[in-house]
Design a protein around this motif. Sequence first.
Motif, short mmCIF file in Angstrom:
data_model
loop_
_atom_site.label_atom_id
_atom_site.label_comp_id
_atom_site.label_asym_id
_atom_site.label_seq_id
_atom_site.Cartn_x
_atom_site.Cartn_y
_atom_site.Cartn_z
N THR A 9 0.81 -1.24 0.33
CA THR A 9 -0.15 0.24 -0.03
C THR A 9 0.79 1.91 0.11
O THR A 9 2.23 0.99 0.73
CB THR A 9 -0.97 0.24 1.23
OG1 THR A 9 -2.12 -0.78 1.16
CG2 THR A 9 -1.88 1.01 1.17
N GLU B 136 0.64 5.20 0.56
CA GLU B 136 -0.38 5.49 1.04
C GLU B 136 0.16 7.73 1.28
O GLU B 136 1.23 7.88 1.84
CB GLU B 136 -1.51 5.70 2.54
CG GLU B 136 -1.86 6.24 2.75
CD GLU B 136 -2.20 5.67 4.37
OE1 GLU B 136 -3.24 4.99 4.42
OE2 GLU B 136 -2.22 6.23 5.60
N ASP C 59 -4.58 9.87 0.25
CA ASP C 59 -5.12 8.64 -1.45
C ASP C 59 -3.55 7.33 -1.28
O ASP C 59 -2.96 7.98 -0.61
CB ASP C 59 -4.13 9.37 -2.41
CG ASP C 59 -4.56 10.72 -3.11
OD1 ASP C 59 -6.29 11.10 -2.78
OD2 ASP C 59 -4.27 11.83 -3.47
N ARG C 60 -5.09 7.01 -1.74
CA ARG C 60 -4.63 5.26 -1.38
C ARG C 60 -3.75 4.40 -2.63
O ARG C 60 -5.01 4.55 -3.37
CB ARG C 60 -5.46 4.49 -0.58
CG ARG C 60 -4.96 4.74 1.05
CD ARG C 60 -6.24 3.93 2.42
NE ARG C 60 -6.05 2.71 2.26
CZ ARG C 60 -5.27 2.14 3.15
NH1 ARG C 60 -4.56 3.05 3.83
NH2 ARG C 60 -5.07 0.96 3.55
N TYR C 61 -3.05 3.21 -2.77
CA TYR C 61 -3.18 2.74 -3.79
C TYR C 61 -2.40 1.79 -3.88
O TYR C 61 -1.53 1.83 -2.46
CB TYR C 61 -1.71 3.54 -4.67
CG TYR C 61 -2.09 4.85 -5.65
CD1 TYR C 61 -3.02 4.90 -6.35
CD2 TYR C 61 -1.48 6.45 -4.65
CE1 TYR C 61 -3.09 6.31 -6.32
CE2 TYR C 61 -1.73 7.26 -5.15
CZ TYR C 61 -2.96 7.76 -5.40
OH TYR C 61 -2.70 8.94 -6.43
N GLN C 62 -2.98 0.38 -3.77
CA GLN C 62 -2.86 -0.70 -3.10
C GLN C 62 -2.73 -2.17 -4.41
O GLN C 62 -3.24 -2.23 -5.27
CB GLN C 62 -4.19 -1.65 -1.98
CG GLN C 62 -3.88 -2.06 -1.33
CD GLN C 62 -4.87 -1.99 0.45
OE1 GLN C 62 -5.79 -2.86 -0.58
NE2 GLN C 62 -4.18 -1.66 0.58
N SER D 228 1.84 -6.56 -11.94
CA SER D 228 0.69 -5.45 -11.87
C SER D 228 1.41 -4.78 -13.13
O SER D 228 1.33 -3.80 -13.37
CB SER D 228 1.01 -4.30 -10.51
OG SER D 228 2.82 -4.61 -10.82
#
Length: 288
Positions: A113, A115, A120-123, A144
């Motif tokens: 993660t 953050e 804002d969060r990108y996981q 990914s």
Amino acid sequence: MTDELYRFTFEHFGVRGEIVVLDASWRAVLERHDYPPAVGSYLGQALAAATLLSGTIKFKGSLILQIQGEGPLRTLVAQATEQRLIRGMALASGTVPAGDLRAAFGEGRIVLTAESSKGDRYQGVVALDGGSLSAVVESYFGQSEQLPTRIWLAANGERAAGLLLQRLPGDIDGDADGWQRAALLANTVTDDELLQLSPKDVLRRLFHEETLRLYSPEPVAFRCSCSRGRIADTLRTLGPQEIASIIEERGQVEVACEFCNAKYHFDAVDAAALFADGIVTDSSDTQH
């Protein structure tokens, strides 16, 4: 030795890298918990990985690497901020086998993660397919469809260290085989070299025939962001009746931070203040 993250690039082809050593910061984590050697090794590798990966994010915030499994080592969390402040913890029961991530965690997954300080969060989530943390992180980048990435990690009771290589996007001028050659050379690094040599000596041994640009090191330190105010906020979510019940049974509420092992105590007066209208407890980000 000092705790430092170095960035470097290859002058003649599109590959960047990072190398990190954690000495005092890693020992600060170990001093707060009595982890068995195998658990400590996994956690040290995870902290080195989180620190390396924090160097790849482009915003202010933190990178959190979390592993959840059904084996004897059921939880592991490593966090590094853009300021290179790190903390980590692990929860285990029973005997944890060394050297085999899948055997240690059983069926499980790794969650990465990013953050930002704005919330804002990108996981990303991948299964624990592979016998090492390095293999799982590389699998994450492969699945990914991000930049091709290789990573090497090692840890013992004194030091945690890691090396990362990443192929840069776009057309590669000059040396089309640069990425493959750099990865092959880096793959000769040993755990002992990562854990005993300085970052400059490791890079010199691996890439002495290449032209590197080595940037100024960034200091790394252990910090925990727990505070009495944050613990109070958590206790409020339990509600006044649950808190009163705990105090009636035990005389006080004691909460220990799982990261730094700091203990916070709340008696009946403190508990009343938690739910009193107009009273705000100190929520400063005191760090340990």
